[in-house]
Design a protein around this motif. Structure first.
Motif, PDB file in Angstrom:
ATOM      1  N   GLN A 228      -3.722  -5.458  -2.702  1.00 34.47           N
ATOM      2  CA  GLN A 228      -2.771  -5.235  -3.680  1.00 34.47           C
ATOM      3  C   GLN A 228      -2.399  -3.690  -3.587  1.00 34.47           C
ATOM      4  O   GLN A 228      -1.018  -3.325  -4.090  1.00 34.47           O
ATOM      5  CB  GLN A 228      -3.460  -5.358  -5.208  1.00 34.47           C
ATOM      6  CG  GLN A 228      -3.776  -6.645  -5.524  1.00 34.47           C
ATOM      7  CD  GLN A 228      -3.866  -7.036  -6.812  1.00 34.47           C
ATOM      8  OE1 GLN A 228      -3.087  -7.097  -7.806  1.00 34.47           O
ATOM      9  NE2 GLN A 228      -5.322  -7.229  -7.307  1.00 34.47           N
ATOM     10  N   HIS A 229      -3.063  -2.898  -3.368  1.00 35.18           N
ATOM     11  CA  HIS A 229      -2.863  -1.555  -3.319  1.00 35.18           C
ATOM     12  C   HIS A 229      -2.738  -0.917  -1.715  1.00 35.18           C
ATOM     13  O   HIS A 229      -3.658  -1.056  -0.938  1.00 35.18           O
ATOM     14  CB  HIS A 229      -3.774  -0.691  -3.826  1.00 35.18           C
ATOM     15  CG  HIS A 229      -4.187  -0.708  -5.311  1.00 35.18           C
ATOM     16  ND1 HIS A 229      -5.091  -0.952  -5.914  1.00 35.18           N
ATOM     17  CD2 HIS A 229      -3.208  -1.226  -6.142  1.00 35.18           C
ATOM     18  CE1 HIS A 229      -5.075  -1.412  -7.120  1.00 35.18           C
ATOM     19  NE2 HIS A 229      -3.764  -1.381  -7.518  1.00 35.18           N
ATOM     20  N   PRO A 230      -1.649  -0.595  -1.176  1.00 35.10           N
ATOM     21  CA  PRO A 230      -1.260  -0.375   0.372  1.00 35.10           C
ATOM     22  C   PRO A 230      -2.224   0.387   0.925  1.00 35.10           C
ATOM     23  O   PRO A 230      -2.784  -0.115   2.224  1.00 35.10           O
ATOM     24  CB  PRO A 230       0.252   0.104   0.173  1.00 35.10           C
ATOM     25  CG  PRO A 230       0.681  -0.239  -1.024  1.00 35.10           C
ATOM     26  CD  PRO A 230      -0.322  -0.538  -1.937  1.00 35.10           C
ATOM     27  N   PRO A 231      -2.585   1.502   0.489  1.00 35.32           N
ATOM     28  CA  PRO A 231      -3.414   2.418   1.478  1.00 35.32           C
ATOM     29  C   PRO A 231      -5.025   1.790   1.706  1.00 35.32           C
ATOM     30  O   PRO A 231      -5.771   2.633   2.332  1.00 35.32           O
ATOM     31  CB  PRO A 231      -3.587   3.770   0.919  1.00 35.32           C
ATOM     32  CG  PRO A 231      -2.471   3.793  -0.366  1.00 35.32           C
ATOM     33  CD  PRO A 231      -2.281   2.127  -0.624  1.00 35.32           C
ATOM     34  N   GLU A 232      -5.209   0.814   0.971  1.00 39.40           N
ATOM     35  CA  GLU A 232      -6.700   0.510   0.842  1.00 39.40           C
ATOM     36  C   GLU A 232      -7.233  -0.293   2.094  1.00 39.40           C
ATOM     37  O   GLU A 232      -7.474  -1.573   2.053  1.00 39.40           O
ATOM     38  CB  GLU A 232      -7.071  -0.271  -0.446  1.00 39.40           C
ATOM     39  CG  GLU A 232      -6.768   0.916  -1.624  1.00 39.40           C
ATOM     40  CD  GLU A 232      -6.868   0.507  -2.799  1.00 39.40           C
ATOM     41  OE1 GLU A 232      -7.789  -0.782  -3.292  1.00 39.40           O
ATOM     42  OE2 GLU A 232      -6.644   1.205  -3.896  1.00 39.40           O
ATOM     43  N   VAL A 233      -6.943   0.217   3.212  1.00 37.46           N
ATOM     44  CA  VAL A 233      -7.007  -0.546   4.576  1.00 37.46           C
ATOM     45  C   VAL A 233      -8.615  -0.741   4.591  1.00 37.46           C
ATOM     46  O   VAL A 233      -9.198  -1.797   5.154  1.00 37.46           O
ATOM     47  CB  VAL A 233      -6.822   0.577   5.780  1.00 37.46           C
ATOM     48  CG1 VAL A 233      -6.895  -0.031   6.802  1.00 37.46           C
ATOM     49  CG2 VAL A 233      -5.307   0.630   5.442  1.00 37.46           C
ATOM     50  N   TRP A 278       2.029   4.699  -1.983  1.00 44.26           N
ATOM     51  CA  TRP A 278       0.787   5.231  -2.432  1.00 44.26           C
ATOM     52  C   TRP A 278      -0.164   3.864  -3.151  1.00 44.26           C
ATOM     53  O   TRP A 278      -1.470   3.866  -3.128  1.00 44.26           O
ATOM     54  CB  TRP A 278       0.932   6.217  -3.414  1.00 44.26           C
ATOM     55  CG  TRP A 278       1.227   7.789  -2.925  1.00 44.26           C
ATOM     56  CD1 TRP A 278       1.888   7.743  -1.772  1.00 44.26           C
ATOM     57  CD2 TRP A 278       0.792   8.957  -3.476  1.00 44.26           C
ATOM     58  NE1 TRP A 278       1.957   9.126  -1.714  1.00 44.26           N
ATOM     59  CE2 TRP A 278       1.617   9.660  -2.823  1.00 44.26           C
ATOM     60  CE3 TRP A 278       0.302   9.200  -4.684  1.00 44.26           C
ATOM     61  CZ2 TRP A 278       1.680  11.176  -3.020  1.00 44.26           C
ATOM     62  CZ3 TRP A 278       0.450  10.674  -4.963  1.00 44.26           C
ATOM     63  CH2 TRP A 278       1.079  11.468  -4.069  1.00 44.26           C
ATOM     64  N   ARG A 279       0.606   3.301  -3.816  1.00 43.92           N
ATOM     65  CA  ARG A 279      -0.330   2.330  -4.781  1.00 43.92           C
ATOM     66  C   ARG A 279       0.484   0.989  -5.265  1.00 43.92           C
ATOM     67  O   ARG A 279       0.156   0.038  -5.466  1.00 43.92           O
ATOM     68  CB  ARG A 279      -0.586   3.032  -6.131  1.00 43.92           C
ATOM     69  CG  ARG A 279      -1.272   2.214  -6.912  1.00 43.92           C
ATOM     70  CD  ARG A 279      -2.632   2.678  -7.266  1.00 43.92           C
ATOM     71  NE  ARG A 279      -3.351   1.856  -8.303  1.00 43.92           N
ATOM     72  CZ  ARG A 279      -4.613   1.665  -8.237  1.00 43.92           C
ATOM     73  NH1 ARG A 279      -5.502   2.463  -7.313  1.00 43.92           N
ATOM     74  NH2 ARG A 279      -5.368   1.211  -9.183  1.00 43.92           N
ATOM     75  N   HIS A 280       1.936   1.371  -5.397  1.00 42.64           N
ATOM     76  CA  HIS A 280       2.923   0.233  -6.332  1.00 42.64           C
ATOM     77  C   HIS A 280       3.549  -0.633  -5.470  1.00 42.64           C
ATOM     78  O   HIS A 280       3.372  -0.798  -4.047  1.00 42.64           O
ATOM     79  CB  HIS A 280       3.783   0.836  -7.069  1.00 42.64           C
ATOM     80  CG  HIS A 280       3.043   1.836  -8.245  1.00 42.64           C
ATOM     81  ND1 HIS A 280       3.878   2.937  -8.875  1.00 42.64           N
ATOM     82  CD2 HIS A 280       1.854   1.826  -8.595  1.00 42.64           C
ATOM     83  CE1 HIS A 280       3.102   3.460  -9.815  1.00 42.64           C
ATOM     84  NE2 HIS A 280       1.812   2.859  -9.441  1.00 42.64           N
ATOM     85  N   PHE A 322     -10.484  -7.648  -2.739  1.00 43.90           N
ATOM     86  CA  PHE A 322     -10.962  -6.448  -1.820  1.00 43.90           C
ATOM     87  C   PHE A 322     -10.014  -5.167  -2.026  1.00 43.90           C
ATOM     88  O   PHE A 322      -8.937  -5.348  -1.956  1.00 43.90           O
ATOM     89  CB  PHE A 322     -10.811  -6.848  -0.385  1.00 43.90           C
ATOM     90  CG  PHE A 322     -11.889  -7.621   0.047  1.00 43.90           C
ATOM     91  CD1 PHE A 322     -13.294  -7.243   0.445  1.00 43.90           C
ATOM     92  CD2 PHE A 322     -11.879  -9.104  -0.184  1.00 43.90           C
ATOM     93  CE1 PHE A 322     -14.164  -8.339   1.039  1.00 43.90           C
ATOM     94  CE2 PHE A 322     -12.892 -10.114   0.401  1.00 43.90           C
ATOM     95  CZ  PHE A 322     -14.217  -9.435   0.741  1.00 43.90           C
ATOM     96  N   HIS A 323     -10.672  -4.231  -2.357  1.00 46.16           N
ATOM     97  CA  HIS A 323     -10.115  -2.638  -2.460  1.00 46.16           C
ATOM     98  C   HIS A 323     -10.883  -1.723  -1.973  1.00 46.16           C
ATOM     99  O   HIS A 323     -11.658  -1.954  -1.044  1.00 46.16           O
ATOM    100  CB  HIS A 323     -10.075  -2.514  -3.979  1.00 46.16           C
ATOM    101  CG  HIS A 323      -9.057  -3.416  -4.879  1.00 46.16           C
ATOM    102  ND1 HIS A 323      -7.899  -2.942  -5.197  1.00 46.16           N
ATOM    103  CD2 HIS A 323      -9.237  -4.455  -5.281  1.00 46.16           C
ATOM    104  CE1 HIS A 323      -7.293  -3.732  -5.973  1.00 46.16           C
ATOM    105  NE2 HIS A 323      -8.091  -4.760  -5.907  1.00 46.16           N
ATOM    106  N   SER A 324     -10.163  -0.394  -1.954  1.00 47.39           N
ATOM    107  CA  SER A 324     -10.951   0.921  -1.512  1.00 47.39           C
ATOM    108  C   SER A 324     -10.915   1.654  -2.285  1.00 47.39           C
ATOM    109  O   SER A 324     -10.010   1.906  -3.249  1.00 47.39           O
ATOM    110  CB  SER A 324     -10.164   1.319  -0.218  1.00 47.39           C
ATOM    111  OG  SER A 324      -9.978   0.244   0.694  1.00 47.39           O
ATOM    112  N   THR A 325     -11.936   2.619  -2.574  1.00 47.20           N
ATOM    113  CA  THR A 325     -12.024   3.796  -3.323  1.00 47.20           C
ATOM    114  C   THR A 325     -12.649   4.673  -2.837  1.00 47.20           C
ATOM    115  O   THR A 325     -13.172   4.687  -1.597  1.00 47.20           O
ATOM    116  CB  THR A 325     -12.461   3.386  -4.747  1.00 47.20           C
ATOM    117  OG1 THR A 325     -12.242   4.443  -5.457  1.00 47.20           O
ATOM    118  CG2 THR A 325     -13.895   2.967  -4.753  1.00 47.20           C
TER     119      THR A 325
HETATM  120 ZN   LIG Z   1      -7.245  -0.851  -5.294  1.00 48.31          ZN
END
Ligand SMILES: [Zn+2]
Length: 422
Positions: A228-233, A278-280, A322-325
């Motif tokens: 959902q969030h582009p950079p969260e590879v 970045w996010r959207h 699935f995401h990244s932080t």
């Molecule tokens: Zn995320």
């Protein structure tokens, strides 16, 4: 004794155990306005510095370089700005650089007032194979004196890069654009004879692809989504390994797929990914705040697909996003919220910890289900899925991510099969 992957993993984890772990962000409270807003159109092109014989480009999918200035011989400052604001602090960047003759250049990355440098540069000569820029070549500037998370990051960084006649790719994470993701989908589908379909189009008209594994006429299903969030590879890497394990020709996976169907939407935000956002999404919205109002086509496509499957008699038991932080973390829901297989998520996380010695992941349950706002809450509220947000750290070693995805899928299949045994 053969060193198992889990053993190697436990060593890596033990080594990192001393470092302070990120404890996660507070739960989202209330509805967020997700009506579309404008996003920038990044000027694309080649930026020429003929006096140095050095050239930069952002003319490729996933690129982000908003402006560049020469500050001295072989010295440049690149400004990175988001698609719109307000926005989370995940300043993505990606550009190419090359030169007429081999030259060592200095590139400073600067961000807007509220942002700080986040992603360690990944380098590539072909856009496919990547490795991080060594620490000695990165100078951090204006670092706040705090531990962990956003404020511990520098305001800007200066990179020492070796430019050559062939373009060098410099990117916040490994570049996995829609083209590459769709390539992965086609490869895994061909290899395991899986179905690929489209559940809709993104705001920008890109396909929202659905990969289907397992029993196509079955009633029992699980759902997997990512990016959902582009950079969260890194979250995407975990999803790949998770899905590859579910699709594998192991006895366990074959038994699981006999009764169960797995639906996967690997790329929720293809426009954002290709736009270097970045996010959207292109509607200027954080898609993971749109699971109660459904103002965006990307979230609506998944909602409509799930509704249709439910109307056709399908029943969902598990949903994972699935995401990244900053660090590995699991955002779960309080066990008081019961779906179609109560206890599945906490038991699963327990099994993962048992399977990986010395592994103590941060688990943060939310005590709020409504408004649904985020995918996890919608999955449970509307479809009874035991749901989880699976976050992978930006810098988690890549082989460790693969192992976590694999262990996660293996333990999930075992647990679901044992809980659904007749
Ligand atoms: Zn995320």
């Amino acid at each position: 004794m053969k060193k198992t992957a889990a053993f190697v993993l436990s060593l890596l984890l033990a080594a990192g155990a001393a470092a302070q772990q990120y404890q996660g962000q507070p739960p989202i409270r209330g509805v967020v306005d997700t009506t579309s807003r404008p996003t920038d159109r990044q000027g694309k092109g080649v930026f020429q510095f003929n006096e140095d014989g050095v050239y930069f480009s952002n003319e490729f999918d996933g690129a982000r370089l908003n402006s560049i200035q020469r500050t001295g011989p072989l010295e440049y400052t690149i400004a990175i700005t988001p698609e719109n604001e307000p926005i989370n602090m995940s300043p993505w960047y990606a550009f190419q650089v090359w030169s007429k003759a081999p030259a060592e250049i200095s590139v400073k990355l600067v961000y807007p007032e509220k942002a700080r440098h986040r992603y360690t540069p990944q380098l590539s000569s072909d856009g496919l194979q990547w490795k991080p820029l060594v620490e000695e070549r990165i100078t951090e500037e204006d670092k706040a004196n705090t531990e962990g998370g956003a404020t511990a990051r520098p305001k800007s960084v200066t990179l020492r890069l070796q430019a050559d006649t062939k373009p060098l790719w410099v990117s916040g994470q490994e570049l996995h654009t829609s083209r590459r993701v769709f390539g992965w989908i086609d490869d895994i589908a061909r290899k395991h004879k899986l179905t690929v379909s489209e559940i809709g189009k993104s705001t920008g008209g890109r396909p929202l692809k659905l990969l289907t594994l397992g029993n196509k006429s079955g009633k029992k299903a699980i759902l997997v989504i990512s990016r959902q969030h582009p950079p969260e590879v890194t979250g995407y890497f975990a999803m790949q390994s998770f899905v590859e394990t579910l699709a594998a020709d192991t006895k366990l996976a074959q038994r699981f797929r006999k009764d169960w169907t797995v639906y996967v939407v690997p790329l929720m935000n293809p426009d954002g990914v290709d736009g270097g956002f970045w996010r959207h999404n292109v509607g200027g919205i954080d898609l993971n705040r749109d699971w109660s109002d459904f103002n965006q086509p990307e979230t609506r496509a998944v909602r409509d697909f799930l509704k249709q499957r439910a109307a056709d008699g399908g029943k969902f038991y598990f949903g994972i996003d699935f995401h990244s932080t900053w660090d590995d973390i699991y955002y779960t829901l309080d066990p008081k919220f019961k779906g179609n297989m109560p206890g599945l998520v906490p038991e699963w996380l327990e099994k993962i910890q048992q399977a990986i010695p010395h592994y103590k992941p941060v688990i943060q349950p939310s005590d709020r289900l409504e408004p649904t706002t985020v995918s996890r809450n919608y999955f449970l509220k509307e479809h009874g899925m035991e749901a989880i947000v699976f976050e992978i750290g930006d810098n988690t070693p890549r082989d460790l991510i693969t192992e976590k995805g694999k262990v996660g899928a293996t333990e999930l299949m075992k647990l679901i099969l044992s809980k659904s045994a007749p």
